[in-house]
Design an enzyme around this catalytic site. Structure first.
Site, PDB file in Angstrom:
ATOM      1  N   TYR A  95     -36.785 -28.263   9.158  1.00  0.00           N
ATOM      2  CA  TYR A  95     -38.157 -28.073   9.631  1.00  0.00           C
ATOM      3  C   TYR A  95     -38.415 -26.587   9.930  1.00  0.00           C
ATOM      4  O   TYR A  95     -39.447 -26.028   9.552  1.00  0.00           O
ATOM      5  CB  TYR A  95     -38.332 -28.931  10.880  1.00  0.00           C
ATOM      6  CG  TYR A  95     -39.703 -28.958  11.509  1.00  0.00           C
ATOM      7  CD1 TYR A  95     -40.722 -29.755  10.991  1.00  0.00           C
ATOM      8  CD2 TYR A  95     -39.964 -28.222  12.671  1.00  0.00           C
ATOM      9  CE1 TYR A  95     -41.973 -29.805  11.603  1.00  0.00           C
ATOM     10  CE2 TYR A  95     -41.211 -28.275  13.287  1.00  0.00           C
ATOM     11  CZ  TYR A  95     -42.211 -29.071  12.744  1.00  0.00           C
ATOM     12  OH  TYR A  95     -43.443 -29.119  13.363  1.00  0.00           O
ATOM     13  N   SER A 151     -45.676 -23.664  13.425  1.00  0.00           N
ATOM     14  CA  SER A 151     -44.939 -24.312  14.512  1.00  0.00           C
ATOM     15  C   SER A 151     -44.259 -23.262  15.374  1.00  0.00           C
ATOM     16  O   SER A 151     -44.128 -22.099  14.958  1.00  0.00           O
ATOM     17  CB  SER A 151     -43.882 -25.228  13.873  1.00  0.00           C
ATOM     18  OG  SER A 151     -42.865 -25.580  14.786  1.00  0.00           O
TER      19      SER A 151
HETATM   20  C1  GCO Z   1     -39.064 -30.462  17.769  1.00  0.00           C
HETATM   21  C2  GCO Z   1     -40.477 -30.767  17.865  1.00  0.00           C
HETATM   22  C3  GCO Z   1     -41.388 -30.059  16.903  1.00  0.00           C
HETATM   23  C4  GCO Z   1     -42.337 -29.351  17.772  1.00  0.00           C
HETATM   24  C5  GCO Z   1     -43.331 -28.437  17.214  1.00  0.00           C
HETATM   25  C6  GCO Z   1     -43.262 -27.144  17.996  1.00  0.00           C
HETATM   26  O1  GCO Z   1     -38.304 -31.379  17.585  1.00  0.00           O
HETATM   27  O2  GCO Z   1     -38.711 -29.291  18.005  1.00  0.00           O
HETATM   28  O3  GCO Z   1     -40.687 -32.087  17.811  1.00  0.00           O
HETATM   29  O4  GCO Z   1     -42.094 -30.955  16.149  1.00  0.00           O
HETATM   30  O5  GCO Z   1     -43.098 -30.287  18.452  1.00  0.00           O
HETATM   31  O6  GCO Z   1     -43.298 -28.252  15.873  1.00  0.00           O
HETATM   32  O7  GCO Z   1     -44.127 -26.236  17.464  1.00  0.00           O
END
Ligand code: GCO
Ligand code: CA
Length: 263
Positions: free
Chosen positions: A160, A147
């Site tokens: 995350y 990500s």
């Molecule tokens: C957030 C996004 C992530 C991104 C993604 C970027 O809230 O920052 O929704 O899910 O979309 O992972 O690489």
């Protein structure tokens, strides 16, 4: 002739979380390049069946397996079944993941753990059990879906980011341990794509929508189809000496500090 390098005919690809979203787009890419798909989801058999039909409409051969990627017993059973019923897995895409958007100081520990469990521990569990036959067969491709948050922080996505940062390093360690078996482990780091996961921060006049368009040199959200090429490359012979690389597909976000919003 040079296209042979990208040909996935005769290959079997397991893509976790491939009933919708980016997982489905990448799986479509692999399927269009000739791979047979093993589609996974964990919410309902109905969703899997619907996805199988969608792949079928594109002329792609796909088989569905419902299992929870965080549950090692289920993973072992499913992989065993897949290898018996479909064949040995040549390509594994660890795509299944979740996001929770909560400020860290308000986040429940259980929610933090759940994000780590699905986004970081499950790629370890699935890879651990798929790689065994790859080692025996002396070939394999593992692609971990990272990500922007493998590199950057953002308000409210701490768990995350911790998981995706960890997944980047897990990718490098898998490459370190398994490259000698002719298994290439790499990552894809999608930038901001128009999917159901980003809908809550993209649609309905949400200010994040303008922010992302301004922050991305390509000046738009990615179309999920724009991930196909990276997936095909990292799943194919074309990447046979590419190891432990994270291929960011982000319209240039990581290339730049960005610009003021009034420019
Ligand atoms: C957030 C996004 C992530 C991104 C993604 C970027 O809230 O920052 O929704 O899910 O979309 O992972 O690489
Ligand atoms: Ca599409």
């Amino acid at each position: 002739m040079s296209l042979e390098l990208f040909d996935l005919k005769g290959k079997i690809a397991l893509v976790t979380g491939s009933t919708h979203g980016l997982g489905m787009s990448m799986a479509m890419g692999l399927g269009k390049a000739g791979a047979t798909l093993v589609v996974n989801g964990n919410s309902s058999q109905q969703k899997i069946d619907k996805a199988i039909k969608e792949y079928g409409r594109e002329g792609i051969k796909a088989f569905g397996y419902k299992f929870n990627v965080t549950d090692e017993v289920q993973v072992i059973e499913a992989i065993d079944k897949i290898q018996k019923e479909v064949g040995p897995i040549d390509i594994l895409v660890n795509n299944a993941g979740i996001i929770k958007r909560t400020p860290l100081e308000e986040m429940e520990v259980a929610d933090f753990r759940q994000v780590i469990d699905i986004d970081l521990v499950s790629p370890f569990i699935v890879s651990k059990h798929v790689v065994k036959s790859m080692i025996v067969r002396k070939q394999g491709k593992i692609i971990n879906i990272c990500s922007m948050m493998s590199e950057l922080g953002r308000d409210s996505v701490g768990a995350y980011a911790a998981a995706k940062g960890g997944l980047k390093m897990l990718t490098k360690n898998m490459a370190t341990e398994w490259a000698k078996h002719n298994i290439q482990t790499n990552g894809i780091g999608p930038g901001y794509f128009a999917t159901s996961q980003t809908a809550p921060i993209r649609v309905g006049g949400h200010p994040f929508n303008d922010f992302i368009i301004n922050r991305t040199p390509a000046a738009k959200w990615g179309d999920p189809d724009e991930l196909m090429g990276a997936a095909i490359f990292l799943a194919s012979k074309a990447s046979d000496f590419v190891n432990g690389h994270i291929l960011y597909v982000d319209g240039g976000i990581l290339a730049t500090i960005g610009k003021p919003s009034n420019e």
